[in-house]
Design a protein around this motif. Structure first.
Motif, PDB file in Angstrom:
ATOM      1  N   ALA A   1     152.842  45.950  82.806  1.00  0.00           N
ATOM      2  CA  ALA A   1     152.318  44.965  83.752  1.00  0.00           C
ATOM      3  C   ALA A   1     151.029  44.345  83.236  1.00  0.00           C
ATOM      4  N   ALA A   2     150.172  45.176  82.644  1.00  0.00           N
ATOM      5  CA  ALA A   2     148.914  44.659  82.092  1.00  0.00           C
ATOM      6  C   ALA A   2     149.183  43.674  80.963  1.00  0.00           C
ATOM      7  N   ALA A   3     150.158  44.002  80.127  1.00  0.00           N
ATOM      8  CA  ALA A   3     150.506  43.102  79.024  1.00  0.00           C
ATOM      9  C   ALA A   3     151.055  41.780  79.563  1.00  0.00           C
ATOM     10  N   HIS A   4     151.852  41.856  80.608  1.00  0.00           N
ATOM     11  CA  HIS A   4     152.459  40.651  81.188  1.00  0.00           C
ATOM     12  C   HIS A   4     151.408  39.761  81.846  1.00  0.00           C
ATOM     13  N   LEU A   5     150.417  40.393  82.491  1.00  0.00           N
ATOM     14  CA  LEU A   5     149.414  39.642  83.250  1.00  0.00           C
ATOM     15  C   LEU A   5     148.134  39.364  82.472  1.00  0.00           C
ATOM     16  N   GLY A   6     148.032  39.898  81.271  1.00  0.00           N
ATOM     17  CA  GLY A   6     146.784  39.728  80.525  1.00  0.00           C
ATOM     18  C   GLY A   6     145.669  40.594  81.065  1.00  0.00           C
ATOM     19  N   GLY A   7     146.024  41.812  81.522  1.00  0.00           N
ATOM     20  CA  GLY A   7     145.043  42.738  82.086  1.00  0.00           C
ATOM     21  C   GLY A   7     144.944  42.605  83.590  1.00  0.00           C
ATOM     22  N   PHE A   8     144.081  43.423  84.178  1.00  0.00           N
ATOM     23  CA  PHE A   8     143.932  43.447  85.628  1.00  0.00           C
ATOM     24  C   PHE A   8     142.562  42.974  86.116  1.00  0.00           C
TER      25      PHE A   8
ATOM     26  N   GLU B   1     143.349  52.353  97.640  1.00  0.00           N
ATOM     27  CA  GLU B   1     143.841  52.444  96.262  1.00  0.00           C
ATOM     28  C   GLU B   1     145.208  51.792  96.119  1.00  0.00           C
ATOM     29  N   THR B   2     146.047  51.934  97.138  1.00  0.00           N
ATOM     30  CA  THR B   2     147.365  51.309  97.102  1.00  0.00           C
ATOM     31  C   THR B   2     147.248  49.791  97.020  1.00  0.00           C
ATOM     32  N   THR B   3     146.180  49.236  97.604  1.00  0.00           N
ATOM     33  CA  THR B   3     145.970  47.788  97.572  1.00  0.00           C
ATOM     34  C   THR B   3     145.902  47.273  96.140  1.00  0.00           C
ATOM     35  N   SER B   4     145.318  48.042  95.238  1.00  0.00           N
ATOM     36  CA  SER B   4     145.235  47.618  93.836  1.00  0.00           C
ATOM     37  C   SER B   4     146.627  47.419  93.245  1.00  0.00           C
ATOM     38  N   VAL B   5     147.521  48.369  93.517  1.00  0.00           N
ATOM     39  CA  VAL B   5     148.882  48.258  93.004  1.00  0.00           C
ATOM     40  C   VAL B   5     149.581  47.069  93.651  1.00  0.00           C
ATOM     41  N   GLN B   6     149.377  46.890  94.944  1.00  0.00           N
ATOM     42  CA  GLN B   6     150.017  45.772  95.634  1.00  0.00           C
ATOM     43  C   GLN B   6     149.471  44.430  95.134  1.00  0.00           C
ATOM     44  N   ARG B   7     148.212  44.425  94.763  1.00  0.00           N
ATOM     45  CA  ARG B   7     147.648  43.192  94.187  1.00  0.00           C
ATOM     46  C   ARG B   7     148.329  42.863  92.865  1.00  0.00           C
ATOM     47  N   VAL B   8     148.650  43.867  92.072  1.00  0.00           N
ATOM     48  CA  VAL B   8     149.375  43.656  90.828  1.00  0.00           C
ATOM     49  C   VAL B   8     150.771  43.100  91.123  1.00  0.00           C
ATOM     50  N   LEU B   9     151.426  43.660  92.112  1.00  0.00           N
ATOM     51  CA  LEU B   9     152.761  43.181  92.475  1.00  0.00           C
ATOM     52  C   LEU B   9     152.719  41.732  92.960  1.00  0.00           C
ATOM     53  N   GLN B  10     151.705  41.393  93.732  1.00  0.00           N
ATOM     54  CA  GLN B  10     151.560  40.009  94.187  1.00  0.00           C
ATOM     55  C   GLN B  10     151.440  39.057  92.999  1.00  0.00           C
ATOM     56  N   ALA B  11     150.683  39.481  91.995  1.00  0.00           N
ATOM     57  CA  ALA B  11     150.514  38.634  90.807  1.00  0.00           C
ATOM     58  C   ALA B  11     151.821  38.527  90.031  1.00  0.00           C
TER      59      ALA B  11
END
Length: 280
Positions: A152-159, A219-229
């Motif tokens: 996911a980090a590679a796809h998004l260019g990091g978090f 903490e779950t919000t961080s993962v959900q923010r990644v999913l939103q992106a």
């Protein structure tokens, strides 16, 4: 428009902690001239029961909390969650995990206790060897779909560029730090998509502008923010509120048999009494 929701799971009776969260969301919506939605998070059909949903509706009516629009039940939108999981698989950011609960807890260095959830931090591995995966699939072994944070980090260019506005206990702009939860489970072979991704899809589908929930889900919000992106979905404003604690200092929970709202009614507590206790 200000739109928020209360999203309980029908796995048992609501307690004071649920009432506190529901009241906060309802009152915020009414103060803003917005909408208060009810969503039943019943993705896990092995634990959810119709009688618990009926009890939830009775509890909210007793509290005097009125909802806007129909109830959204996650069990009726599985196709939406499956489509999101398929999209993530096509991106290459999901992988199958065949490890059992016992194996995961062993990796964490703790002894599993009956009824304890698997802590996502227990898993620090990655995709299985292709040959081993093929063998397990051929044998019909159960598996979970995990989000690969490295992919996911590679796809998004990091978090570091992923953030959200927090209006709760720790207000300000927060940056996503999904590494704290490791490669989280987003779905399972047997029951399909779980809460983490389903709530992201639902919030977007329902136009939720503000998510009001307990601080235990920060903490779950961080993962959900990644999913939103990853899925191209909007990011709501979040308000994470304090948790109500039992006399022993633990947060109120169904697992620990916290007194239910139905039990409060039975012993003569009124909604006004409860509101006074919770808000002073």
């Amino acid at each position: 428009m200000f739109v928020t929701r209360f999203a309980p799971s029908p796995t048992g009776g609501l307690h004071k902690g649920h009432a506190f969260s529901a009241m906060l969301a309802h009152d915020a919506a009414r103060a803003a001239g917005g909408r208060f939605l009810l969503r039943i998070e019943d993705t896990d059909f092995t634990r959810c029961r119709t009688e618990h949903e009926v009890a939830i509706l009775e509890d909210l009516a007793w509290l005097g909390l009125t909802r806007d629009g129909p109830v959204r039940r996650q069990s009726q939108h599985r196709a939406d969650y499956d489509a999101a999981l398929a999209q993530l698989r096509e991106m290459g950011v999901l992988y199958r995990c065949f490890r059992t609960r016992k194996e995961l807890m062993a990796l964490a260095g703790v002894a599993p206790q009956a009824g304890d959830p698997i802590d996502a931090r227990a898993f620090a591995g990655g995709p299985p060897d292709p040959a081993d995966e093929a063998e397990r699939l051929a044998a019909g072994q159960p598996f979970a779909w995990r989000l690969s944070l490295s992919a996911a980090a590679a796809h998004l260019g990091g978090f570091d560029h992923l953030d959200w506005i927090e209006e709760g206990e720790d207000p300000g702009r927060h940056t996503a730090r999904p590494e704290a939860l490791g490669d989280m489970v987003l779905g399972r072979k047997d029951i399909g998509a779980g809460y983490v991704i389903a709530s992201v899809i639902d919030d977007a589908a329902q136009g939720v502008s503000h998510v009001i929930r307990g601080v235990d889900l920060v903490e779950t919000t961080s993962v959900q923010r990644v999913l939103q992106a990853l899925l191209g979905l909007p990011t709501p404003v979040y308000r994470h509120h304090r948790l109500l604690l039992a006399p022993d200092g633990k947060r109120l929970s169904k697992r620990d048999r916290a007194e239910t709202l139905a039990a409060l009614r039975d012993r003569g507590v009124t909604p006004a009494d409860l509101r006074q206790e919770l808000f002073g």
